[in-house]
Design an enzyme around this catalytic site. Structure first.
Site, PDB file in Angstrom:
ATOM      1  N   ASP A 124       0.837  -1.111  -0.119  1.00 56.21           N
ATOM      2  CA  ASP A 124      -0.160  -0.155  -0.167  1.00 56.21           C
ATOM      3  C   ASP A 124       0.798   1.417   0.053  1.00 56.21           C
ATOM      4  O   ASP A 124       1.381   1.501   1.093  1.00 56.21           O
ATOM      5  CB  ASP A 124      -0.878  -0.061   1.160  1.00 56.21           C
ATOM      6  CG  ASP A 124      -1.997   0.959   1.262  1.00 56.21           C
ATOM      7  OD1 ASP A 124      -1.857   1.933   0.413  1.00 56.21           O
ATOM      8  OD2 ASP A 124      -2.473   1.283   2.311  1.00 56.21           O
ATOM      9  N   ASP A 321      -2.121   6.022  -5.269  1.00 57.72           N
ATOM     10  CA  ASP A 321      -2.517   5.221  -3.916  1.00 57.72           C
ATOM     11  C   ASP A 321      -2.630   3.982  -4.369  1.00 57.72           C
ATOM     12  O   ASP A 321      -3.866   3.610  -4.903  1.00 57.72           O
ATOM     13  CB  ASP A 321      -3.323   5.873  -2.980  1.00 57.72           C
ATOM     14  CG  ASP A 321      -3.636   4.848  -1.524  1.00 57.72           C
ATOM     15  OD1 ASP A 321      -2.974   3.715  -1.446  1.00 57.72           O
ATOM     16  OD2 ASP A 321      -4.738   5.205  -0.921  1.00 57.72           O
TER      17      ASP A 321
END
Length: 442
Positions: A124, A321
């Site tokens: 992530d 992201d």
């Protein structure tokens, strides 16, 4: 993924003036962007990390929206005003459904400890913690997970007094102790990496991942949630420990839809030259401001059908992201996009939908990463088919907080080079030749 995000919206604009100045300036690059990584790949016999398409991930639009709202403290959509006392159109947000697998579509295997224990983790770029399910959890919490048993690792070293706590605003959380151990990522060995071991958890256990590897920025002030102070991410440690020499201080991501046969992957330390060559392009770079812990850049332009969108603020910033599913853009951009799609429906919460008959008429849609515009492929403008309403839910939605967030709906259209050493993000287009709009094969 922390509750301590109430000032995120304000902080993300800090340093924008510097970014804006940089955006119009070519970022200095080595004569050969591939040379150092090519040598490192040979020397260490590096290979791609296959990305596992989460087998139990079912796209859940409301969960995707709520996840990003809680993660960044933002508001997605443009809700219509309500009469005092009237309930929200969606009946009010409920806590995220654990069976939605936390909106995590892409997972990768990581080794921790000596001898190595393999866990399947979410990589992530929107966070900086490395936390894992541990053997200290209850048997019920461990069910259907691989857990890290630090008692069995000969290289585990607890950090005295250190704890961690991560969670969403809806109460889902994990917490526990922190230690250092060996982590292996894509053929690279990282000694003394901070590993946060979940000893309690709430509502994470039904997900399919065994934890998370944060690939955000470590700044000394911003980073993970270790109580004794932020710890370096794996990539920052690889740089600090000298494993990644200058020119190879990067990782890359290539995401493909589960509807397509290609395999998604990450690389660490080198760039996949074949994929860049297949694009027929050279890498284009955008300067990154990592001062707040995110891969943040200016995004002040967009085009729909070749026409520039008006109304985007001159200080608009965006974050790339890998842990967010949707592409969330300034309301003026979303409005311009959906104005060019026939028969669009906007629901009470300001979310855009369109019928299957509009698929053949989707316009070319481009968004800015620094000074360059990138196309989001048509397939990813259609996030999810809603059987109940007989409409597609848009993969691009409006975000009302002076911020754009480019998640997987954007990243699936590009091959991304996350160059931590040079504080820049490199992209080439990766539009798939066959666009799949099979409503029964999401």
């Amino acid at each position: 993924m922390s509750n301590s995000n109430t000032t995120t919206k304000t902080k993300l604009t800090v340093g924008f003036l510097v970014l804006a100045a940089l955006a119009g300036v070519a970022v200095a690059a080595p004569a050969d962007d591939f040379a150092a990584g090519r040598q490192l790949k040979r020397d260490l016999n590096l290979d791609k990390i296959p990305v596992i398409n989460n087998p139990n991930h079912v796209p859940n639009f409301r969960a995707a929206v709520r996840q990003v709202e809680l993660k960044y403290n933002v508001t997605v959509g443009s809700p219509a005003p309500r009469v005092p006392g009237e309930s929200p159109a969606n009946g009010g947000y409920l806590p995220l459904d654990p069976d939605s697998t936390w909106d995590i579509a892409y997972l990768a295997q990581v080794e921790i400890g000596t001898p190595p224990q393999t866990l399947t983790l979410n990589l992530d770029t929107g966070s900086s913690d490395l936390w894992v399910f541990s053997s200290d959890l209850s048997a019920a919490d461990q069910a259907n997970h691989d857990v890290f048993d630090y008692h069995k690792s000969t290289t585990w070293k607890p950090i005295s007094g250190a704890t961690f706590s991560v969670g969403y605003g809806d109460g889902s959380a994990a917490s526990g102790g922190v230690g250092r151990d060996v982590v292996k990522l894509g053929g690279l060995t990282i000694p003394n990496q901070a590993v946060e071991i979940a000893q309690t958890q709430y509502k994470f256990a039904k997900g399919n991942n065994d934890g998370l590897v944060g690939l955000g920025y470590y700044t000394g002030r911003h980073g993970n949630k270790v109580s004794t102070g932020p710890e370096k991410t794996p990539v920052d440690n690889l740089i600090a420990q000298g494993t990644l020499p200058p020119g190879s201080q990067l990782f890359t991501s290539a995401f493909y839809s589960t509807r397509n046969p290609e395999k998604s992957f990450y690389t660490f330390g080198y760039i996949d030259e074949d994929l860049v060559a297949q694009s027929g392009q050279s890498l284009k770079w955008a300067p990154i401001d990592g001062s707040q812990g995110y891969w943040q850049f200016p995004s002040t332009t967009a085009r729909v059908g070749g026409k520039a969108v008006t109304g985007i603020p001159s200080n608009q910033v965006a974050i790339a992201d890998t842990g967010t599913s949707l592409a969330l853009v300034h309301p003026a951009v979303a409005k311009a996009l959906y104005a060019q799609i026939p028969d669009v429906v906007t629901d009470r919460d300001g979310f855009y939908h369109f019928p299957n008959s509009s698929i053949s008429k989707l316009p070319k849609f481009e968004v800015a990463v620094g000074p360059n515009l990138w196309t989001i492929q048509p397939e990813d403008l259609a996030y999810l088919w809603d059987d109940a309403d007989q409409l597609w839910v848009g993969g691009v939605q409006a975000l009302n907080d002076g911020l754009s967030i480019f998640g997987d709906s954007f990243l699936k259209s590009v091959y991304a080079v996350w160059d931590r050493g040079n504080n820049r993000l490199g992209l080439v287009s990766k539009i798939q030749k066959t666009q799949n709009f099979d409503r029964n094969d999401q």
